[in-house]
Write a protein that holds these residues in place. Structure first.
Motif, PDB file in Angstrom:
ATOM      1  N   SER A 374      31.558  48.035 -30.278  1.00 18.04           N
ATOM      2  CA  SER A 374      32.991  48.143 -29.999  1.00 18.04           C
ATOM      3  C   SER A 374      33.575  49.404 -30.627  1.00 18.04           C
ATOM      4  N   ARG A 392      32.821  39.050 -25.353  1.00 17.05           N
ATOM      5  CA  ARG A 392      33.049  40.297 -24.634  1.00 17.05           C
ATOM      6  C   ARG A 392      33.504  41.387 -25.597  1.00 17.05           C
ATOM      7  N   HIS A 394      34.614  45.759 -25.719  1.00 16.15           N
ATOM      8  CA  HIS A 394      35.209  46.818 -24.900  1.00 16.15           C
ATOM      9  C   HIS A 394      34.538  48.142 -25.199  1.00 16.15           C
ATOM     10  N   PRO A 396      30.979  50.835 -24.618  1.00 19.69           N
ATOM     11  CA  PRO A 396      30.526  51.640 -23.476  1.00 19.69           C
ATOM     12  C   PRO A 396      29.847  50.821 -22.386  1.00 19.69           C
ATOM     13  N   GLY A 397      29.491  49.571 -22.686  1.00 22.40           N
ATOM     14  CA  GLY A 397      28.811  48.752 -21.693  1.00 22.40           C
ATOM     15  C   GLY A 397      27.323  49.061 -21.611  1.00 22.40           C
ATOM     16  N   ALA A 444      27.807  43.491 -17.111  1.00 19.38           N
ATOM     17  CA  ALA A 444      28.929  44.401 -17.337  1.00 19.38           C
ATOM     18  C   ALA A 444      30.243  43.676 -17.093  1.00 19.38           C
ATOM     19  N   GLU A 446      34.410  43.622 -16.266  1.00 19.08           N
ATOM     20  CA  GLU A 446      35.396  44.387 -15.513  1.00 19.08           C
ATOM     21  C   GLU A 446      36.295  45.168 -16.468  1.00 19.08           C
ATOM     22  N   GLY A 447      36.493  46.432 -16.169  1.00 20.46           N
ATOM     23  CA  GLY A 447      37.313  47.266 -17.026  1.00 20.46           C
ATOM     24  C   GLY A 447      36.546  47.886 -18.172  1.00 20.46           C
ATOM     25  N   GLY A 448      35.214  47.702 -18.191  1.00 24.49           N
ATOM     26  CA  GLY A 448      34.393  48.302 -19.235  1.00 24.49           C
ATOM     27  C   GLY A 448      33.933  47.300 -20.266  1.00 24.49           C
ATOM     28  N   GLY A 449      32.869  47.661 -20.949  1.00 20.53           N
ATOM     29  CA  GLY A 449      32.310  46.763 -21.944  1.00 20.53           C
ATOM     30  C   GLY A 449      31.247  45.855 -21.361  1.00 20.53           C
ATOM     31  N   ALA A 450      30.807  44.925 -22.174  1.00 23.09           N
ATOM     32  CA  ALA A 450      29.760  43.992 -21.761  1.00 23.09           C
ATOM     33  C   ALA A 450      30.159  42.578 -22.143  1.00 23.09           C
TER      34      ALA A 450
END
Length: 467
Positions: A374, A392, A394, A396-397, A444, A446-450
């Protein structure tokens, strides 16, 4: 005898058992056949004897010439013997035949005490066993007529039949033993192949051996199960070898760095050239960090070395998953605070069957990954709703081509290799969840992250029967 039988090869035992079964069956059939034949022949003989009648004039002539001039009388036909018995004790037998011993039954018929035909066994003067039918003469008073036939008349065909049955039974048993041996060899051929494969594996440790599976009978199922077992053993050995190789590779880096730092400290002591205090402090801090990294890596390896399967990591218990998540979130908040991160948690009650310590460690690993990736000031979202735990971040994913490898042991993304860690955290998560009968996935967001999703079977209330 039983011990000696058990020492025989399986095909020999099958052949002997087959021969024994056939021998018993043939013996019972032959005995029943012989008894039925004897009964039928005896019944037929008795029926014939009781239905025979001698002309009264011949009987009277036999009585008149008894002991004087029997030559004028015709002999009894065939093997039959005709004998006349009077109430006064006179016994006259047809010429050329041996006299038959008179019994009380014969006298009872002659005196009129018995009106029916009497059947009985007796013996002739020449020693032959005779079957005798005695009836009362209709015209001659106080006179009985006996018609007798040797018992040997049916004993001879019965003996011949017994001989034929014994020979037939012997041939049948030999044929059954031969057929049983052939069938046993044919039936046990797949077992021989299986035995050869097992012996080959025991001798060479070659787990690549496979047995051809033919049909769908019990032998085919056994061969298929054996192939599955060797494939599982080969896979387990490959994973073990890969784990050892990966562990050796991962241990080499911290050990090399640790040895270098310790060598610097030792050389400083041996040469008398002091290391500047700041550098010495950094060296000691590096040594401490590397030792902590080694301890964490060894702990992860111990966790992964436990066998797979439900209950493999310890006895399964009813665990309050929400409480384990709350404790893990509390620990993660301490680390997140130092990186300027916050954790937003929404946790509902959920009870599962799992190993408590392993389950909590798996949740901690998920949160550690989220904290690690994060960005400063970011928010980590933790949700436990209806048995589904999601974590979750936020960051780089994870690239799509790297998602299939996230649960591989010692795997780390090329972009994350500069970060601390051994690449075992998610492997431990996957193993723990699978042992509890659940599923885990990372994808992945939505909007980035994992997003890491864990689904565990359970209930929103604690089941009384499982406590």
């Amino acid at each position: 005898m039983i011990t000696r039988f058990r020492r025989l090869p399986l095909r020999s035992r099958l052949a002997l058992l087959t021969a024994a079964a056939v021998a018993v069956a043939v013996a019972l059939a032959a005995g029943a056949c012989w008894l039925v034949t004897k009964q039928q022949l005896s019944h037929q003989r008795d029926t014939t004897l009781t239905s025979q009648r001698v002309d009264d004039r011949s009987v009277q002539g036999l009585v008149q010439t008894c002991g004087t001039n029997p030559s004028g009388l015709p002999p009894a036909p065939g093997s039959y013997t005709i004998q006349v018995v009077t109430a006064g004790g006179l016994v006259c037998t047809t010429p050329g035949k041996a006299a038959i011993r008179v019994t009380e039954d014969d006298l009872a018929v002659a005196t009129g005490r018995v009106d029916d035909v009497v059947l009985h066994d007796s013996r002739a003067t020449d020693g032959q066993e005779m079957r005798v039918a005695t009836y009362r003469s209709e015209r001659l008073p106080n006179t009985a007529v006996s018609i007798a036939q040797p018992v040997s008349e049916i004993d001879k065909p019965l003996n011949a039949l017994a001989l034929v049955l014994v020979i037939t039974a012997g041939v049948g048993v030999l044929g059954a033993a031969t057929a049983g041996l052939w069938i046993a060899r044919a039936a046990l051929r797949p077992v021989d192949r299986l035995t050869g494969a097992v012996e080959h594996i025991a001798r060479t440790e070659d787990l690549a051996v496979r047995i051809p599976v033919e049909g769908d009978d019990e032998i085919a199922r056994l061969s298929s199960s054996f192939n599955s077992m060797t494939a599982a053993l080969a896979s387990s050995r490959d994973r073990q070898q890969q784990l050892i190789a990966d562990a050796g590779h991962e241990l080499r880096t911290p050990l090399t760095s640790l040895r270098t730092n310790i060598d610097l400290l030792v050389r400083s002591e041996e040469t008398g050239r002091a290391i500047p205090p700041e550098d010495r402090k950094e060296l000691l801090a590096s040594v401490r960090a590397q030792m902590a990294e080694l301890a964490a890596l060894i702990g992860d390896l111990q966790e992964l070395s436990r066998p797979d399967g439900p209950g493999a990591s310890g006895p399964l218990q009813v665990v309050a998953l929400h409480e384990a998540v709350e404790r893990a979130v509390g620990r993660a908040r301490l680390r997140a605070a130092g990186a300027g991160l916050s954790i937003d948690a929404e946790i509902d009650k959920w009870y599962v069957r799992a190993e408590p310590a392993a389950l909590e460690r798996a949740v901690v690993n998920l949160l550690d990954n989220a904290v690690k990736f994060s960005p400063p000031g970011g928010v980590i979202e933790v949700r436990l709703v209806k048995g589904e735990l999601t974590v979750r971040d936020h960051g780089p994913g994870i690239p799509a081509d790297e998602l299939p490898h996230v649960f591989d042991r010692f795997w780390r993304s090329p972009t994350a290799r500069s970060l601390p860690g051994s690449g075992l955290g998610l492997s431990i998560v996957a193993q723990t969840v699978q042992q509890a009968g659940g599923e885990v996935a990372v994808h992945a967001a939505e909007g980035g992250g994992a997003v890491a999703c864990v689904r565990l079977p359970g209930a929103a209330t604690e089941p009384p029967a499982l406590t």
